[in-house]
Design a protein around this motif. Structure first.
Motif, PDB file in Angstrom:
ATOM      1  N   UNK A  16     -44.706  29.754   9.855  1.00 44.71           N
ATOM      2  CA  UNK A  16     -44.815  29.098   8.391  1.00 44.71           C
ATOM      3  C   UNK A  16     -43.720  27.939   8.537  1.00 44.71           C
ATOM      4  N   UNK A  17     -43.614  27.362   7.039  1.00 48.84           N
ATOM      5  CA  UNK A  17     -42.989  26.506   7.114  1.00 48.84           C
ATOM      6  C   UNK A  17     -41.926  26.226   6.882  1.00 48.84           C
ATOM      7  N   UNK A  18     -41.053  26.886   7.662  1.00 47.37           N
ATOM      8  CA  UNK A  18     -39.656  27.393   7.582  1.00 47.37           C
ATOM      9  C   UNK A  18     -39.330  27.573   9.014  1.00 47.37           C
ATOM     10  N   UNK A  19     -40.134  27.116   9.994  1.00 45.29           N
ATOM     11  CA  UNK A  19     -39.623  27.610  10.755  1.00 45.29           C
ATOM     12  C   UNK A  19     -39.915  26.921  11.856  1.00 45.29           C
ATOM     13  N   UNK A  20     -38.921  25.690  11.760  1.00 46.81           N
ATOM     14  CA  UNK A  20     -38.357  25.149  12.992  1.00 46.81           C
ATOM     15  C   UNK A  20     -37.205  24.473  12.884  1.00 46.81           C
ATOM     16  N   UNK A  21     -36.642  24.039  14.014  1.00 50.05           N
ATOM     17  CA  UNK A  21     -35.170  23.706  13.576  1.00 50.05           C
ATOM     18  C   UNK A  21     -34.512  22.561  12.353  1.00 50.05           C
ATOM     19  N   UNK A  22     -35.794  21.790  12.215  1.00 51.48           N
ATOM     20  CA  UNK A  22     -35.644  20.530  11.147  1.00 51.48           C
ATOM     21  C   UNK A  22     -36.135  20.663   9.706  1.00 51.48           C
ATOM     22  N   UNK A  23     -36.334  22.188   9.372  1.00 54.63           N
ATOM     23  CA  UNK A  23     -36.955  22.603   8.494  1.00 54.63           C
ATOM     24  C   UNK A  23     -35.795  23.407   7.811  1.00 54.63           C
ATOM     25  N   UNK A  24     -34.794  24.077   9.243  1.00 57.28           N
ATOM     26  CA  UNK A  24     -33.279  24.368   9.092  1.00 57.28           C
ATOM     27  C   UNK A  24     -33.221  26.047   9.269  1.00 57.28           C
ATOM     28  N   UNK A  25     -34.771  26.764   9.467  1.00 60.38           N
ATOM     29  CA  UNK A  25     -33.915  28.052  10.784  1.00 60.38           C
ATOM     30  C   UNK A  25     -33.474  28.110  11.494  1.00 60.38           C
ATOM     31  N   UNK A  26     -32.116  28.995  11.640  1.00 58.90           N
ATOM     32  CA  UNK A  26     -31.416  28.904  11.911  1.00 58.90           C
ATOM     33  C   UNK A  26     -31.603  29.831  13.412  1.00 58.90           C
ATOM     34  N   UNK A  27     -32.406  30.093  14.368  1.00 56.28           N
ATOM     35  CA  UNK A  27     -33.099  31.015  15.183  1.00 56.28           C
ATOM     36  C   UNK A  27     -33.437  30.169  16.004  1.00 56.28           C
ATOM     37  N   UNK A  28     -34.389  29.804  15.486  1.00 63.69           N
ATOM     38  CA  UNK A  28     -35.831  28.942  16.213  1.00 63.69           C
ATOM     39  C   UNK A  28     -35.494  27.663  16.285  1.00 63.69           C
ATOM     40  N   UNK A  29     -35.500  27.640  17.631  1.00 57.22           N
ATOM     41  CA  UNK A  29     -35.292  26.268  18.649  1.00 57.22           C
ATOM     42  C   UNK A  29     -36.835  25.185  18.538  1.00 57.22           C
ATOM     43  N   UNK A  30     -36.896  24.485  18.530  1.00 58.17           N
ATOM     44  CA  UNK A  30     -37.577  23.610  18.151  1.00 58.17           C
ATOM     45  C   UNK A  30     -37.101  21.474  18.633  1.00 58.17           C
ATOM     46  N   UNK A  31     -36.253  21.545  19.665  1.00 64.08           N
ATOM     47  CA  UNK A  31     -36.038  20.223  19.607  1.00 64.08           C
ATOM     48  C   UNK A  31     -37.086  18.765  19.391  1.00 64.08           C
ATOM     49  N   UNK A  32     -38.193  19.289  20.488  1.00 59.98           N
ATOM     50  CA  UNK A  32     -39.058  18.054  19.961  1.00 59.98           C
ATOM     51  C   UNK A  32     -40.115  18.054  18.992  1.00 59.98           C
ATOM     52  N   UNK A  33     -39.684  18.786  18.362  1.00 61.07           N
ATOM     53  CA  UNK A  33     -40.699  18.592  16.779  1.00 61.07           C
ATOM     54  C   UNK A  33     -39.353  17.635  15.908  1.00 61.07           C
ATOM     55  N   UNK A  34     -38.624  18.691  16.136  1.00 60.34           N
ATOM     56  CA  UNK A  34     -36.567  18.597  15.514  1.00 60.34           C
ATOM     57  C   UNK A  34     -37.009  16.420  15.527  1.00 60.34           C
ATOM     58  N   UNK A  35     -37.247  15.973  17.322  1.00 54.56           N
ATOM     59  CA  UNK A  35     -36.914  14.561  17.744  1.00 54.56           C
ATOM     60  C   UNK A  35     -38.251  13.990  16.382  1.00 54.56           C
ATOM     61  N   UNK A  36     -39.397  14.719  16.670  1.00 51.59           N
ATOM     62  CA  UNK A  36     -40.722  13.739  16.540  1.00 51.59           C
ATOM     63  C   UNK A  36     -40.178  13.774  14.437  1.00 51.59           C
ATOM     64  N   UNK A  37     -40.082  14.719  13.955  1.00 51.71           N
ATOM     65  CA  UNK A  37     -39.381  14.387  12.345  1.00 51.71           C
ATOM     66  C   UNK A  37     -38.318  13.331  12.442  1.00 51.71           C
TER      67      UNK A  37
END
Length: 396
Positions: A16-37
């Motif tokens: 889902x488009x919501x399911x990343x840290x950088x897209x604001x999801x409160x629980x799913x952990x996506x540090x590498x994609x957050x860094x890429x963003x």
């Protein structure tokens, strides 16, 4: 050293488009994609024209809408062609042959001196059918070849094939194109226990916890891939592009997906963040414009200095990324077809929806194409045009 950039295309599968840290999801952990963003131009309002993996992936190979490239669904309809019949195999082969009409990205880049590698999802038979010089998928009708066979091991069973390819390409001083389309976070949702334990709690259904852990697992593999680029010292000469093939909303009470997500033209099916990273060439930015995966092919080809077919409907975004210019486009478009292709020579026979987004407005039109399986995913109880204000109602 070569001056043509390496190009890495990362394609998430059923997220889902919501399911990343950088897209604001409160629980799913996506540090590498957050860094890429944080290092990319990010289009938070990105879209794929078709919310089904096979047609969406062929759009990323050809730069065309499904109604043009002809691969509108995942399979010929078993209603008219039994799956164990010679006719079914013939129809699948005909669908694969549709790619022969187009200059796919790896075909074009090969002519410009690139090596290319396929891993993960690929429905069009062997990687060679699409023009890749290297790859993992052997292809239908060999055992397990429907949508990726050996290629589906990437990520889930390590990243060594990609590491070996990058070693070869850099050792030969050749620019490369990397198609990383792992079977992640796609079902089966069987994450490592160490990741699942991060999301287990009494408030979260186990089916949702498993999906969250799968998103985390996918993020880990992206970090490993991007780490290989860094380790080789080629970060500054590598364009990284990110997109999801189609959306997914995990149903809390089952293993399946919720309504208005996968296969549908609603935001849960077609929206995805789209990112472009090219250090020193593209300044990181959060862009408000609409973006579409239909733009990815001409943009990647432009970065490689390759010729762009005049028939491609997408925009070459490279000047807009490098010069930070607004995108001069009012509207993006999409179309939805049934999972099962009623008539492989007539896309309209399986047409279910067409949609357009202009600013905050989304218009959705319903059609009467044949569904066959997955009818519950497309109830089509509302026959009239539907108009959504996505600012007020982003989840429709």
């Amino acid at each position: 050293a070569n001056t043509s950039p390496n190009i890495v295309l990362i394609i998430s599968d059923d997220q889902a488009w919501t399911d990343y840290g950088f897209m604001g999801h409160a629980e799913i952990n996506t540090p590498h994609l957050d860094q890429l963003a944080s290092e990319s131009v990010v289009f938070r309002r990105g879209y794929v024209p078709t919310a089904l993996c096979r047609p969406s992936l062929v759009t990323l190979l050809t730069g065309h809408y499904a109604s043009t490239h002809g691969v509108t669904g995942n399979d010929p309809s078993p209603k008219s062609v039994p799956r164990d019949s010679p006719q079914y195999s013939q129809q699948r082969a005909q669908l694969i042959s549709y790619l022969d009409k187009f200059d796919t990205v790896p075909k074009v880049l090969t002519r410009h001196g690139y090596l290319s590698h396929q891993s993960g999802k690929l429905w069009e038979g062997s990687y060679q059918n699409c023009g890749f010089t290297h790859g993992m998928t052997r292809g239908f009708p060999k055992p397990g070849g429907r949508h990726g066979d050996d290629g589906l091991a990437i990520g889930r069973e390590g990243m060594e094939p990609i590491r070996s390819f990058i070693d070869e390409a850099t050792g030969r001083n050749k620019p490369f194109f990397l198609w990383y389309a792992p079977f992640l976070p796609h079902s089966p949702h069987n994450p490592p226990e160490r990741l699942l334990n991060k999301y287990r709690n009494d408030q979260l259904p186990i089916t949702v916890a498993k999906y969250y852990a799968m998103c985390d697992w996918f993020d880990e593999t992206c970090g490993e891939l991007l780490g290989m680029i860094d380790d080789k010292g080629i970060r500054d000469n590598t364009l990284v592009v990110y997109v999801t093939d189609n959306g997914w909303i995990q149903s809390p009470d089952s293993k399946g997906y919720a309504p208005r997500s996968k296969q549908t033209p609603y935001e849960g099916g077609v929206r995805t963040p789209i990112m472009y990273r090219w250090p020193g060439k593209i300044a990181p930015a959060d862009r408000p414009e609409l973006a579409s995966s239909i733009d990815i092919v001409p943009t990647m080809l432009a970065a490689a200095g390759a010729d762009i077919s005049s028939g491609l409907p997408g925009l070459n975004l490279l000047p807009h990324l490098i010069e930070a210019k607004p995108i001069d486009r009012d509207t993006i478009y999409g179309e939805s077809f049934a999972h099962d292709i009623a008539d492989i020579e007539n896309p309209q026979a399986s047409l279910l929806f067409r949609w357009a987004i202009e600013g905050k407005w989304k218009l959705l039109l319903t059609y009467d194409g044949e569904v066959n399986r997955y009818a519950s995913t497309h109830p089509r109880t509302e026959k009239r045009p539907q108009l959504f204000d996505l600012d007020m109602d982003p989840h429709e």
